[in-house]
Structure formats: structure tokens, C-alpha cells
Design a protein around this motif. Structure first.
Motif, PDB file in Angstrom:
ATOM      1  N   ARG A   1       0.840  -1.028   0.186  1.00 23.34           N
ATOM      2  CA  ARG A   1      -0.159   0.603  -0.184  1.00 23.34           C
ATOM      3  C   ARG A   1       1.030   1.178  -0.267  1.00 23.34           C
ATOM      4  O   ARG A   1       1.888   1.301   1.028  1.00 23.34           O
ATOM      5  CB  ARG A   1      -0.975   0.224   1.622  1.00 23.34           C
ATOM      6  CG  ARG A   1      -1.763   0.808   1.494  1.00 23.34           C
ATOM      7  CD  ARG A   1      -3.156   0.830   0.837  1.00 23.34           C
ATOM      8  NE  ARG A   1      -3.797   2.191   0.916  1.00 23.34           N
ATOM      9  CZ  ARG A   1      -5.224   1.487   1.494  1.00 23.34           C
ATOM     10  NH1 ARG A   1      -5.451   0.599   2.691  1.00 23.34           N
ATOM     11  NH2 ARG A   1      -5.932   2.958   2.372  1.00 23.34           N
ATOM     12  N   ALA A   2       0.706   1.896  -1.100  1.00 25.45           N
ATOM     13  CA  ALA A   2       1.495   3.662  -1.201  1.00 25.45           C
ATOM     14  C   ALA A   2       0.864   3.934   0.619  1.00 25.45           C
ATOM     15  O   ALA A   2      -0.686   4.806   0.986  1.00 25.45           O
ATOM     16  CB  ALA A   2       0.698   4.210  -1.806  1.00 25.45           C
TER      17      ALA A   2
ATOM     18  N   ALA B   1      -7.224   3.375  -2.427  1.00 29.38           N
ATOM     19  CA  ALA B   1      -6.691   2.335  -1.335  1.00 29.38           C
ATOM     20  C   ALA B   1      -5.417   2.838  -2.517  1.00 29.38           C
ATOM     21  O   ALA B   1      -5.455   1.503  -3.415  1.00 29.38           O
ATOM     22  CB  ALA B   1      -7.138   1.673  -1.338  1.00 29.38           C
ATOM     23  N   GLN B   2      -4.325   2.859  -2.695  1.00 27.94           N
ATOM     24  CA  GLN B   2      -3.091   2.577  -3.855  1.00 27.94           C
ATOM     25  C   GLN B   2      -1.868   1.131  -3.563  1.00 27.94           C
ATOM     26  O   GLN B   2      -1.620   1.641  -2.020  1.00 27.94           O
ATOM     27  CB  GLN B   2      -2.432   4.635  -4.418  1.00 27.94           C
ATOM     28  CG  GLN B   2      -1.948   4.038  -5.403  1.00 27.94           C
ATOM     29  CD  GLN B   2      -0.828   5.901  -5.389  1.00 27.94           C
ATOM     30  OE1 GLN B   2       0.021   5.474  -5.821  1.00 27.94           O
ATOM     31  NE2 GLN B   2      -1.766   6.714  -5.332  1.00 27.94           N
ATOM     32  N   PHE B   3      -1.263   0.866  -4.606  1.00 31.27           N
ATOM     33  CA  PHE B   3      -0.852  -0.205  -4.074  1.00 31.27           C
ATOM     34  C   PHE B   3       0.392   0.590  -5.607  1.00 31.27           C
ATOM     35  O   PHE B   3       0.301   0.478  -6.391  1.00 31.27           O
ATOM     36  CB  PHE B   3      -1.651  -1.384  -4.594  1.00 31.27           C
ATOM     37  CG  PHE B   3      -2.564  -1.969  -3.306  1.00 31.27           C
ATOM     38  CD1 PHE B   3      -1.926  -2.226  -2.016  1.00 31.27           C
ATOM     39  CD2 PHE B   3      -3.747  -1.217  -3.154  1.00 31.27           C
ATOM     40  CE1 PHE B   3      -3.413  -2.410  -0.813  1.00 31.27           C
ATOM     41  CE2 PHE B   3      -4.650  -1.722  -1.898  1.00 31.27           C
ATOM     42  CZ  PHE B   3      -3.811  -2.100  -1.265  1.00 31.27           C
TER      43      PHE B   3
ATOM     44  N   ALA C   1      -1.625   0.175  -8.875  1.00 29.85           N
ATOM     45  CA  ALA C   1      -3.304   0.557  -8.724  1.00 29.85           C
ATOM     46  C   ALA C   1      -4.333   0.989  -8.196  1.00 29.85           C
ATOM     47  O   ALA C   1      -3.425   0.610  -6.296  1.00 29.85           O
ATOM     48  CB  ALA C   1      -3.996  -1.247  -9.036  1.00 29.85           C
ATOM     49  N   THR C   2      -5.238   1.093  -8.284  1.00 31.06           N
ATOM     50  CA  THR C   2      -5.622   1.867  -6.863  1.00 31.06           C
ATOM     51  C   THR C   2      -7.385   2.265  -6.882  1.00 31.06           C
ATOM     52  O   THR C   2      -8.201   1.157  -7.562  1.00 31.06           O
ATOM     53  CB  THR C   2      -5.817   3.464  -7.442  1.00 31.06           C
ATOM     54  OG1 THR C   2      -4.581   4.077  -7.426  1.00 31.06           O
ATOM     55  CG2 THR C   2      -6.181   4.217  -6.360  1.00 31.06           C
TER      56      THR C   2
ATOM     57  N   VAL D   1      -5.985  -5.240  -4.439  1.00 30.24           N
ATOM     58  CA  VAL D   1      -7.636  -3.389  -4.728  1.00 30.24           C
ATOM     59  C   VAL D   1      -9.144  -4.848  -3.859  1.00 30.24           C
ATOM     60  O   VAL D   1      -9.554  -4.089  -3.537  1.00 30.24           O
ATOM     61  CB  VAL D   1      -7.252  -3.210  -5.876  1.00 30.24           C
ATOM     62  CG1 VAL D   1      -8.981  -2.789  -5.632  1.00 30.24           C
ATOM     63  CG2 VAL D   1      -6.789  -2.479  -6.479  1.00 30.24           C
ATOM     64  N   VAL D   2      -8.804  -5.674  -3.995  1.00 27.27           N
ATOM     65  CA  VAL D   2     -10.241  -6.448  -4.534  1.00 27.27           C
ATOM     66  C   VAL D   2      -9.964  -6.310  -2.584  1.00 27.27           C
ATOM     67  O   VAL D   2     -11.232  -6.656  -2.308  1.00 27.27           O
ATOM     68  CB  VAL D   2     -10.020  -7.654  -5.177  1.00 27.27           C
ATOM     69  CG1 VAL D   2     -11.077  -8.938  -4.641  1.00 27.27           C
ATOM     70  CG2 VAL D   2     -10.550  -7.407  -7.009  1.00 27.27           C
ATOM     71  N   ASP D   3      -8.816  -7.810  -2.681  1.00 25.26           N
ATOM     72  CA  ASP D   3      -9.004  -7.500  -0.758  1.00 25.26           C
ATOM     73  C   ASP D   3      -9.228  -6.979   0.122  1.00 25.26           C
ATOM     74  O   ASP D   3      -9.855  -6.911   1.080  1.00 25.26           O
ATOM     75  CB  ASP D   3      -7.526  -8.338  -0.556  1.00 25.26           C
ATOM     76  CG  ASP D   3      -7.617  -9.607  -0.757  1.00 25.26           C
ATOM     77  OD1 ASP D   3      -8.024  -9.781  -1.376  1.00 25.26           O
ATOM     78  OD2 ASP D   3      -5.965 -10.282  -0.997  1.00 25.26           O
TER      79      ASP D   3
END
Ligand code: COA
Length: 163
Positions: free
Chosen positions: A9-10, A56-58, A71-72, A107-109
């Protein structure tokens, strides 16, 4: 799946690397996104920090910290319970190793643990590779379409995953 990469996570301090991977995405795949390089090049550091804080940016990165994908997930302001999956990008040298799947899963989790009941995304009609990725992750077309804002001659397909 490669162990060369990790997905995390960013946080606010990532704003500069977050900007770099996003501007790379907009430069390399301009038709894949509803936004444009011209628009986001003008963002200042606070806008990049706010973007991280509001979603929630990854980030996918190598062992030595090079960011190669992102992905966000962002709550849809108009649809309670819906998380929008946006800004999916994997840099060309890192493709084909399952990072797309891992970023979608992150993102889904997160959406699931935030209590969302579905994840929604849009994929442009000229991007069958991305659509295959989403279908492999369980997304299906809803049948709804929208024009790509900066190229309204192209349509985006809406896809959904129920949680
Ligand atoms: C779409 C995108 C995110 C996919 O990223 P990726 O990391 O290559 O995705 P994956 O590795 O999970 O899957 C890509 C392919 O590699 C294959 N693959 C997955 N895991 C693999 C592995 N461990 N080893 C080898 N190949 C693998 C997949 O089967 C898939 O093949 P397919 O395209 O024939 O279906 C990337 O191409 C991209 O950033 N494109 C430009 C931006 C974009 O289109 N974004 C989406 C906007 S909606």
C-alpha cells in the motif's frame, strides 16, 4: 508469480514515486485511461499526496525499491458499497509475470475488508489484454458502456466483480 516483486500500500511519502509511475502510465498507454498526461503533469505535490490519502493505492516494486506497477481502489462517491478499480499499470519490462493479477487482488482484498460489496472498473474496447486480466480475476462485463472522455469515438466497457 515472481518473488522478485512485492506489492504494498502506498503512503504519503510515496507521492513522488506514485507520480512517476502514473505519468509513465499516461505517457505509454494514453488510451488506457480516462485522464491525460497533460492534465496530471500539472498536479502539485499536495495533489499527489491527497490522491494517496483518498484511496487505496498499491505499488508493485522490485527488491531494490524500483516501482514498476500500480493499481488503485477508490470508493465510488455516488454508489455506496462500490469500489472503483482505477489506474492499473505495469511497466513493460515487468509484464507477463502475474503482477497485474497481484495488483487486482490487492485492490479487491482491500475493498472486501473495507466492507464494499462490489468492485467496478472500465476498460477501453481497444485493450483486450487488460480485459483478459480482469476476466481471469473474476470480473464480467455488465453491458454498460461509456465513451472514453478524451477520445469519445472509443467506448469503455464496464466490468464488475461481486464480493
Ligand atoms: C494490462 C496490464 C496491467 C497487465 O499487466 P501484467 O503484469 O502483464 O499482467 P499479468 O502478468 O497478470 O498478465 C498478463 C499476461 O501474462 C500472463 N501471465 C500471468 N502470470 C504469468 C506468469 N507467472 N508467467 C508468465 N506469464 C504470466 C497472463 O496469462 C497474461 O497473458 P494474456 O495477456 O495472454 O492473458 C499491463 O499490460 C499494462 O499496464 N498495460 C497498459 C496499461 C493498461 O492497459 N491498464 C489497464 C487499464 S483498464
Amino acid at each position: 508469480m515472481s518473488d522478485r516483486y512485492r506489492v504494498r500500500r502506498a503512503v504519503a511519502e510515496d507521492w513522488s514515486v506514485s507520480r512517476a509511475i502514473r505519468l509513465q502510465a499516461l505517457a505509454e498507454a494514453p488510451l488506457a485511461f480516462a485522464s491525460t498526461l497533460e492534465r496530471e503533469t500539472a498536479f502539485d505535490p499536495d495533489q499527489w499526496r491527497e490522491r494517496i490519502a483518498g484511496a487505496a493505492q498499491f505499488l508493485a516494486e522490485t527488491d531494490d525499491g524500483e516501482v514498476v506497477g500500480t493499481a488503485t481502489g477508490v470508493a465510488d462517491p455516488g454508489e455506496p458499497g462500490t469500489t472503483l478499480l482505477v489506474a492499473m499499470f505495469v511497466a513493460p519490462p515487468a509484464r507477463g509475470q502475474g503482477l497485474g493479477d497481484r495488483l487486482v487482488a490487492a485492490v479487491v482484498d482491500q475493498a472486501r475488508s473495507d466492507g464494499a460489496d462490489r468492485v467496478l472498473l472500465h476498460v477501453v474496447e481497444t485493450n483486450p489484454g487488460a480485459e483478459r486480466l480482469y476476466a481471469r480475476c473474476g470480473f464480467a462485463r455488465t453491458g454498460a458502456t461509456v465513451p472514453l472522455p478524451h477520445r469519445p469515438d472509443l467506448i469503455e466497457h464496464e466490468m464488475v466483480l461481486g464480493l
